[in-house]
Design a protein around this motif. Structure first.
Motif, PDB file in Angstrom:
ATOM      1  N   PRO A  37       0.832  -1.215   0.000  1.00  0.00           N
ATOM      2  CA  PRO A  37       0.000   0.000   0.000  1.00  0.00           C
ATOM      3  C   PRO A  37       0.864   1.262   0.000  1.00  0.00           C
ATOM      4  O   PRO A  37       1.848   1.360   0.725  1.00  0.00           O
ATOM      5  N   GLY A  38       0.495   2.206  -0.862  1.00  0.00           N
ATOM      6  CA  GLY A  38       1.184   3.484  -0.919  1.00  0.00           C
ATOM      7  C   GLY A  38       2.481   3.488  -1.711  1.00  0.00           C
ATOM      8  O   GLY A  38       3.105   4.540  -1.855  1.00  0.00           O
ATOM      9  N   PHE A  39       2.891   2.336  -2.244  1.00  0.00           N
ATOM     10  CA  PHE A  39       4.152   2.290  -2.996  1.00  0.00           C
ATOM     11  C   PHE A  39       3.970   2.982  -4.341  1.00  0.00           C
ATOM     12  O   PHE A  39       2.986   2.777  -5.038  1.00  0.00           O
ATOM     13  N   LYS A  40       4.941   3.809  -4.709  1.00  0.00           N
ATOM     14  CA  LYS A  40       4.910   4.536  -5.981  1.00  0.00           C
ATOM     15  C   LYS A  40       5.935   3.931  -6.933  1.00  0.00           C
ATOM     16  O   LYS A  40       7.112   3.849  -6.606  1.00  0.00           O
ATOM     17  N   ALA A  41       5.474   3.493  -8.093  1.00  0.00           N
ATOM     18  CA  ALA A  41       6.353   2.894  -9.105  1.00  0.00           C
ATOM     19  C   ALA A  41       7.314   3.943  -9.629  1.00  0.00           C
ATOM     20  O   ALA A  41       6.949   5.095  -9.848  1.00  0.00           O
ATOM     21  N   ARG A  42       8.588   3.520  -9.836  1.00  0.00           N
ATOM     22  CA  ARG A  42       9.636   4.423 -10.314  1.00  0.00           C
ATOM     23  C   ARG A  42      10.232   3.880 -11.611  1.00  0.00           C
ATOM     24  O   ARG A  42      10.123   2.704 -11.908  1.00  0.00           O
ATOM     25  N   ASP A  43      10.880   4.741 -12.347  1.00  0.00           N
ATOM     26  CA  ASP A  43      11.593   4.344 -13.559  1.00  0.00           C
ATOM     27  C   ASP A  43      12.545   5.473 -13.925  1.00  0.00           C
ATOM     28  O   ASP A  43      12.556   6.515 -13.265  1.00  0.00           O
TER      29      ASP A  43
END
Length: 138
Positions: A37-43
Motif C-alpha cells: 500500500p502506498g508504494f509509488k512505481a519508479r523508472d
C-alpha cells in the motif's frame, strides 16, 4: 557538423550495461512491491540518463537506500535519486499503490532484451579490440 555524438564504443557499452542493470533493479523493485500500500512505481528515462552518464554529468556511483533504523539493511536504490522518476499510473488503486504489474513486467522483459543486446555489443567491441591487439583477422 555531425548531429550524432561520437563516444568510445567501449565506454558506451560499459555505461549502457551498467544503466540497464540499474534499471532492472528499479523495475524488479516495482514488481516486488506491487501489493505494498502506498508504494509509488519508479523508472528512469534511459536515453536521457545514458547521455548524461556519457557526458560525465551524472555518475553511476553506489546507489544506496536511506535507512531509518540501525537494524535495517541498506538497499541499492535511493528514493531521492534525481534520475528516478515516478511512473504515472493508468488506473490508480485505492491504497495509493501505482504499480501496474502488466506494465512493469513488460518493461522488465523489454529491458532484459536490451541488456542482452548491450552484452552482445560490448562482447563484440572487446573481441574486435582483442583482434586488433593480436593482429589477427577474423
Amino acid at each position: 557538423m555531425n548531429a550524432v555524438p561520437q563516444y568510445d564504443s567501449l565506454k558506451f557499452g560499459e555505461t549502457a550495461l551498467k544503466l540497464r542493470t540499474f534499471r532492472q533493479q528499479i523495475l524488479s523493485n516495482n514488481l516486488a512491491n506491487s501489493d505494498t500500500p502506498g508504494f509509488k512505481a519508479r523508472d528512469i528515462r534511459f536515453a536521457d540518463v545514458l547521455k548524461a552518464q556519457l557526458e560525465g554529468s551524472s555518475p553511476i556511483a553506489g546507489v544506496s537506500m536511506a535507512t531509518t533504523h540501525a537494524g535495517h539493511i541498506a538497499g541499492k536504490i535511493s528514493s531521492d535519486d534525481p534520475r528516478l522518476l515516478y511512473r504515472v499510473p493508468n488506473q490508480p488503486s485505492k491504497d495509493g499503490n501505482t504499480v501496474d504489474s502488466d506494465v512493469e513486467l513488460s518493461e522488465f522483459t523489454k529491458n532484459s532484451v536490451f541488456t542482452e543486446a548491450a552484452l552482445t555489443f560490448l562482447g563484440g567491441t572487446l573481441s574486435s579490440r582483442l583482434s586488433a591487439i593480436k593482429g589477427q583477422i577474423s
